[in-house]
Design a protein around this motif. Structure first.
Motif, PDB file in Angstrom:
ATOM      1  N   ALA A  16       0.831  -1.211   0.000  1.00  0.00           N
ATOM      2  CA  ALA A  16       0.000   0.000   0.000  1.00  0.00           C
ATOM      3  C   ALA A  16       0.860   1.254   0.000  1.00  0.00           C
ATOM      4  N   ARG A  17       0.545   2.177  -0.895  1.00  0.00           N
ATOM      5  CA  ARG A  17       1.138   3.515  -0.878  1.00  0.00           C
ATOM      6  C   ARG A  17       0.222   4.509  -0.185  1.00  0.00           C
ATOM      7  N   TYR A  18      -1.054   4.153  -0.035  1.00  0.00           N
ATOM      8  CA  TYR A  18      -2.053   5.067   0.498  1.00  0.00           C
ATOM      9  C   TYR A  18      -2.530   4.578   1.858  1.00  0.00           C
ATOM     10  N   ALA A  19      -2.652   5.513   2.805  1.00  0.00           N
ATOM     11  CA  ALA A  19      -3.139   5.165   4.137  1.00  0.00           C
ATOM     12  C   ALA A  19      -4.185   6.173   4.584  1.00  0.00           C
ATOM     13  N   ILE A  20      -5.297   5.671   5.101  1.00  0.00           N
ATOM     14  CA  ILE A  20      -6.324   6.491   5.735  1.00  0.00           C
ATOM     15  C   ILE A  20      -6.144   6.328   7.243  1.00  0.00           C
ATOM     16  N   LEU A  21      -6.026   7.441   7.950  1.00  0.00           N
ATOM     17  CA  LEU A  21      -5.646   7.412   9.351  1.00  0.00           C
ATOM     18  C   LEU A  21      -6.715   8.046  10.257  1.00  0.00           C
ATOM     19  N   GLU A  57      -5.965  -0.648  -6.241  1.00  0.00           N
ATOM     20  CA  GLU A  57      -4.730  -0.387  -5.502  1.00  0.00           C
ATOM     21  C   GLU A  57      -4.925  -0.731  -4.028  1.00  0.00           C
ATOM     22  N   PRO A  58      -3.915  -1.311  -3.373  1.00  0.00           N
ATOM     23  CA  PRO A  58      -4.036  -1.579  -1.941  1.00  0.00           C
ATOM     24  C   PRO A  58      -4.054  -0.288  -1.128  1.00  0.00           C
ATOM     25  N   VAL A  59      -4.914  -0.244  -0.133  1.00  0.00           N
ATOM     26  CA  VAL A  59      -5.046   0.914   0.746  1.00  0.00           C
ATOM     27  C   VAL A  59      -5.044   0.406   2.193  1.00  0.00           C
ATOM     28  N   LEU A  60      -4.237   1.019   3.017  1.00  0.00           N
ATOM     29  CA  LEU A  60      -4.170   0.675   4.435  1.00  0.00           C
ATOM     30  C   LEU A  60      -5.047   1.635   5.230  1.00  0.00           C
ATOM     31  N   VAL A  61      -5.810   1.117   6.163  1.00  0.00           N
ATOM     32  CA  VAL A  61      -6.559   1.931   7.111  1.00  0.00           C
ATOM     33  C   VAL A  61      -6.002   1.615   8.495  1.00  0.00           C
ATOM     34  N   MET A  62      -5.501   2.643   9.193  1.00  0.00           N
ATOM     35  CA  MET A  62      -4.879   2.383  10.490  1.00  0.00           C
ATOM     36  C   MET A  62      -5.145   3.515  11.466  1.00  0.00           C
ATOM     37  N   SER A  63      -5.474   3.147  12.700  1.00  0.00           N
ATOM     38  CA  SER A  63      -5.681   4.145  13.741  1.00  0.00           C
ATOM     39  C   SER A  63      -4.341   4.693  14.215  1.00  0.00           C
ATOM     40  N   GLU A  77       6.699   5.077  10.784  1.00  0.00           N
ATOM     41  CA  GLU A  77       6.852   3.647  10.562  1.00  0.00           C
ATOM     42  C   GLU A  77       6.136   3.187   9.303  1.00  0.00           C
ATOM     43  N   LEU A  78       5.000   3.790   8.967  1.00  0.00           N
ATOM     44  CA  LEU A  78       4.346   3.446   7.705  1.00  0.00           C
ATOM     45  C   LEU A  78       5.187   3.887   6.514  1.00  0.00           C
ATOM     46  N   ALA A  79       5.829   5.032   6.617  1.00  0.00           N
ATOM     47  CA  ALA A  79       6.703   5.486   5.530  1.00  0.00           C
ATOM     48  C   ALA A  79       7.841   4.500   5.317  1.00  0.00           C
ATOM     49  N   THR A  85       1.360   8.398   0.929  1.00  0.00           N
ATOM     50  CA  THR A  85       0.224   9.326   0.897  1.00  0.00           C
ATOM     51  C   THR A  85      -0.681   9.021   2.085  1.00  0.00           C
ATOM     52  N   PHE A  86      -0.906  10.039   2.917  1.00  0.00           N
ATOM     53  CA  PHE A  86      -1.640   9.866   4.168  1.00  0.00           C
ATOM     54  C   PHE A  86      -2.834  10.821   4.210  1.00  0.00           C
TER      55      PHE A  86
END
Length: 253
Positions: A16-21, A57-63, A77-79, A85-86
């Motif tokens: 994943a390059r994209y993360a929703i936080l 595209e893979p997308v990560l969702v993380m608190s 750490e995600l970088a 992209t956050f």
């Protein structure tokens, strides 16, 4: 196999390059279910992570938990795992009179009234969002048919310093600065955006932020409107849509 990131507890982000936080771990699964093929990824400390897909595209969702320190660790750490992209999605309290409960606020920049970002860059450096991410969030917000605003937010470390400033030994400073931010046109107050933007700047990655307004304490004090809105579904939908917009546009600046 590479070692797991110390705080996140996992060693890869599934490409994943994209993360929703979101801040709240309890919101992660619901956000991931707005994506295609949602699935649990990992959990450690305040960091609950799910995976999904948008536009293939893979997308990560993380608190991230609450506040700048845990947000900074999440982005760092995600970088390291390849995320570049956050998008923070969360809640805020309105400050400007035009910002009402239930509105959306897109944070183009943040007042650095917190401590984490000061250990990255001197305070004179502004905390600003990526123009690509901001434009995608604005486009997505327009599609919601809700009232939305784009501008500067206040980012603080102390929730009760905002809501109970009179009992703090530094009440004189808190109250005076609060009024200064309002006079300067600050839209809303929250707790993570400044750290997110400054860390992203130092790592050369992109970040943006969209917030749902819970209430506006200034308007309530004036007797204008005292209602509260705790539904974050519209901000979440806009964040997910913004990721799709970014993926489809191929923007990577």
């Amino acid at each position: 196999m590479p070692n797991a990131q110390y705080h996140l507890g996992f060693a890869d982000a599934s490409g994943a390059r994209y993360a929703i936080l979101p801040g709240d771990p309890g919101r992660v699964q619901g956000i991931a279910e707005k994506l295609d093929n949602p699935r649990f990824h990992a959990q450690n400390r305040e960091y609950t992570a799910w995976m999904g897909e948008a536009a293939s595209e893979p997308v990560l969702v993380m608190s991230t938990g609450m506040g700048g320190p845990s947000t900074a660790i999440a982005v760092e750490e995600l970088a390291q795992l390849g995320v570049d992209t956050f998008i923070r999605v969360g809640t805020c309290g309105g400050m400007a009179e035009k910002v009402n409960a239930g509105d959306l606020v897109i944070a183009t920049g943040a007042i650095r009234q917190e401590g984490t970002s000061r250990e990255y860059i001197p305070i004179e450096f502004p905390a600003i969002a990526s123009i690509d991410v901001t434009n995608a969030l604005i486009q997505a917000a327009k599609n919601t048919n809700l009232s939305w605003h784009a501008g500067v937010v206040q980012c603080k470390d102390s929730f009760y310093g905002q809501h109970c400033p009179e009992r703090m030994p530094v009440s004189y400073e808190l109250k005076n600065k609060w009024q200064a931010w309002i006079k300067a046109g600050c839209l809303a107050s929250e707790m993570e955006s400044a750290a997110l933007y400054i860390v992203a700047q130092t790592l050369c990655v992109r970040a943006g932020c969209i917030l749902s307004v819970v209430w506006n304490q200034e308007n309530a004090a004036k007797g204008l409107c005292g209602k509260e809105v705790h539904d974050t579904s519209h901000a979440i939908a806009a964040a997910v849509e913004a990721v799709r917009i970014l993926i489809k546009s191929g923007a990577n600046n």
